[in-house]
Design an enzyme around this catalytic site. Structure first.
Site, PDB file in Angstrom:
ATOM      1  CD  GLU A 158     -63.830   0.575 -13.958  1.00 15.17           C
ATOM      2  OE1 GLU A 158     -64.195   1.039 -12.869  1.00 15.17           O
ATOM      3  OE2 GLU A 158     -64.087  -0.597 -14.307  1.00 15.17           O
ATOM      4  CD1 TRP A 182     -68.102  -0.627 -15.252  1.00 15.37           C
ATOM      5  CD2 TRP A 182     -70.117  -0.791 -14.283  1.00 15.37           C
ATOM      6  NE1 TRP A 182     -68.409  -1.962 -15.103  1.00 15.37           N
ATOM      7  CE2 TRP A 182     -69.626  -2.092 -14.505  1.00 15.37           C
ATOM      8  CE3 TRP A 182     -71.362  -0.639 -13.680  1.00 15.37           C
ATOM      9  CZ2 TRP A 182     -70.339  -3.240 -14.154  1.00 15.37           C
ATOM     10  CZ3 TRP A 182     -72.083  -1.779 -13.322  1.00 15.37           C
ATOM     11  CH2 TRP A 182     -71.579  -3.059 -13.566  1.00 15.37           C
ATOM     12  CD1 TRP A 211     -81.941  -4.766   5.956  1.00 15.77           C
ATOM     13  CD2 TRP A 211     -80.036  -5.869   5.562  1.00 15.77           C
ATOM     14  NE1 TRP A 211     -81.749  -4.782   4.598  1.00 15.77           N
ATOM     15  CE2 TRP A 211     -80.585  -5.458   4.324  1.00 15.77           C
ATOM     16  CE3 TRP A 211     -78.834  -6.572   5.570  1.00 15.77           C
ATOM     17  CZ2 TRP A 211     -79.981  -5.717   3.106  1.00 15.77           C
ATOM     18  CZ3 TRP A 211     -78.219  -6.849   4.355  1.00 15.77           C
ATOM     19  CH2 TRP A 211     -78.788  -6.420   3.137  1.00 15.77           C
ATOM     20  CG  ASN A 265     -63.742   0.437  -7.267  1.00 16.53           C
ATOM     21  OD1 ASN A 265     -64.701   1.016  -6.771  1.00 16.53           O
ATOM     22  ND2 ASN A 265     -63.883  -0.545  -8.133  1.00 16.53           N
ATOM     23  CD1 TRP A 322     -79.021  -2.669   0.708  1.00 16.94           C
ATOM     24  CD2 TRP A 322     -78.438  -0.631   0.033  1.00 16.94           C
ATOM     25  NE1 TRP A 322     -80.107  -2.130   0.058  1.00 16.94           N
ATOM     26  CE2 TRP A 322     -79.770  -0.881  -0.367  1.00 16.94           C
ATOM     27  CE3 TRP A 322     -77.854   0.593  -0.293  1.00 16.94           C
ATOM     28  CZ2 TRP A 322     -80.538   0.050  -1.078  1.00 16.94           C
ATOM     29  CZ3 TRP A 322     -78.612   1.530  -0.996  1.00 16.94           C
ATOM     30  CH2 TRP A 322     -79.933   1.256  -1.377  1.00 16.94           C
ATOM     31  CD1 TRP A 373     -72.044   2.033  -0.867  1.00 11.32           C
ATOM     32  CD2 TRP A 373     -72.362   0.259   0.443  1.00 11.32           C
ATOM     33  NE1 TRP A 373     -71.101   2.078   0.129  1.00 11.32           N
ATOM     34  CE2 TRP A 373     -71.269   1.018   0.953  1.00 11.32           C
ATOM     35  CE3 TRP A 373     -72.747  -0.907   1.106  1.00 11.32           C
ATOM     36  CZ2 TRP A 373     -70.565   0.621   2.092  1.00 11.32           C
ATOM     37  CZ3 TRP A 373     -72.044  -1.298   2.246  1.00 11.32           C
ATOM     38  CH2 TRP A 373     -70.972  -0.538   2.726  1.00 11.32           C
TER      39      TRP A 373
END
Length: 440
Positions: free
Chosen positions: A264, A267, A295, A330, A348, A371
């Protein structure tokens, strides 16, 4: 002529322990004063005056000043725009050098460039260091010396490169005697501004502790996806503002039986370097072809999502948790983001901006990366037709409905709304819209 001092500009590194910029300033030998600026360029743009980040900052800045007071020194605190504050500080003090740590956001890099030029005009050095990441910028590159755009090969290189050198702490305590201790200076320093002084209001929920037990990291992969359990570290706000050391945390994670938490942190570094090398992601898709999607952007549906009134309990629970305490688990972040982008076909960027207003741990690089992962427009190699089914996600990760009952107590009653969209229809509509947009 007054003795010149060094100033250390604290931003995302609100600690005295293991702080790169502070270490380099203290080691130089000149008397050192830390500085923190409540940045009006940022604060004035915040619509929500119950912003948890500002509440946390006031708490932590008071803590830091108390720590420095016990060392016979102080923390200079200002509320204003950085350029104006630095003009004031360099006029008030005889400053030889300013030390700070790198920031990777577009605004931050432009701000630091401007401040560096301002200081240079007065013959003042401006020194920046790596502190909030393990590896940054060009430290983990492909074989052709280009930045990685896919996480898996990046993580392989990141883990291979991780060694004691990169995880070693800066021994700032060795040089604490070099903090400025001139009482005449401190008497003129104003108190730390309150939330009310800056036009904000407290929420009052406590913030999580800045430590995590080894036992949680040892079983992290088994517990992290279940929102009803205390199975995550909740250290993200402390990492966001640097109230803990990323090096110390990485050492702890590296020693754990389960290496999931260490990944993590990988990331986190990855998203920092994506933002640093590809700043266009701040406003647009990492893969520009995804900006061609039509969209729906229905404002009424977006408002229902924001309020947690979609008729999908796991989605609504997440949004209500976010709206109440400024944090969301999360796993549920992924579910709520997928629902907005795929089920409702809402851009988004709308969801990213809403999270940016509400999250106590908001970090542009991680929020943007998450996102874009949900929308399919980012660095992830998975195809765009990954659409989370909220019902199946609930069965898998909140099978007893404990998380849902906490945040949506009425979900089994007549007061709870029907689902605003049917899953199969919404999934197909999203696939059709994506396919059409990407074929242009």
């Amino acid at each position: 002529m007054a003795e010149s001092i060094s100033l250390v500009w604290l931003r995302r590194d609100l600690r005295l322990h293991d702080n790169a910029a502070l270490y380099h300033a203290l080691k130089q030998g000149r008397p050192v004063l830390p500085v923190f600026i409540f940045d009006r360029e940022i604060l004035d743009a915040l619509d929500d005056k119950r912003d948890r980040r500002v509440e946390f900052l006031v708490q932590e800045i008071n803590r830091l000043r108390d720590e420095l007071t016990k060392l016979g020194s102080t923390l200079i605190v200002r509320y204003g725009k950085p350029v104006e504050v630095w003009r004031e500080l360099t006029g008030q003090y005889s400053v030889g050098d300013v030390f700070t740590n790198h920031d990777y956001e577009v605004y931050a890099k432009e701000r630091d460039k401007t401040i560096g030029e301002l200081l240079a005009e007065g013959g003042i050095g401006f020194h920046t260091s790596k502190d909030q990441t393990i590896f940054e910028r060009d430290e983990v590159l492909t074989g052709s010396n280009s930045p990685y755009t896919v996480f898996t090969p990046y993580s392989r290189n990141w883990h291979n490169k991780l060694n004691t050198f990169y995880l070693k702490s800066y021994p700032t305590e060795t040089y604490f005697t070099n903090f400025c201790k001139t009482k005449k200076v401190f008497d003129h320093e104003p108190p730390v501004p309150t939330l009310a002084d800056m036009g904000f209001q407290p929420v009052g929920y406590p913030f999580p502790p800045r430590t995590v037990p080894d036992s949680l990291l040892d079983t992290y992969d088994d517990t992290r996806d279940f929102p009803a359990r205390p199975g995550t570290s909740e250290l993200s706000i402390h990492l966001r503002f640097g109230t803990i050391s990323i090096r110390e945390l990485a050492r702890q994670a590296k020693a754990a039986r389960d290496k999931t938490y260490l990944n993590e942190l990988c990331w986190r570094d990855f998203y920092f370097q994506v933002l640093d090398h590809f700043p266009h992601v701040e406003k647009g898709s990492f893969r520009p072809e995804y900006d061609r999607i039509d969209w729906r952007n229905n404002e009424e549906e977006f408002d229902k999502w924001c309020r947690g009134e979609t008729g999908y309990p796991i989605v609504d629970a997440g949004m209500r948790q976010l709206n109440t305490i400024g944090w969301m688990h999360n796993r549920v972040r992924m579910i709520t983001a997928s629902f907005l982008c795929k089920h409702l076909l809402i851009d988004w960027r709308w969801g990213e901006a809403y999270f940016g207003k509400k999250l106590r741990d908001y970090d542009l690089s991680a929020n943007n990366g998450g996102w874009q992962w949900a929308a399919g427009s980012g660095t992830d190699a998975a195809p765009y037709f990954r659409v989370f089914n909220p019902t199946l996600q609930t069965q898998k990760f909140d099978p007893k409905g404990e998380y849902i009952r906490r945040w949506v107590p009425e979900f089994n009653s007549l007061n709870y709304p029907q689902p605003m969209v049917e899953h199969s229809m919404a999934r197909q509509r999203a696939l059709d819209a994506y396919k059409k947009g990407l074929m242009r």
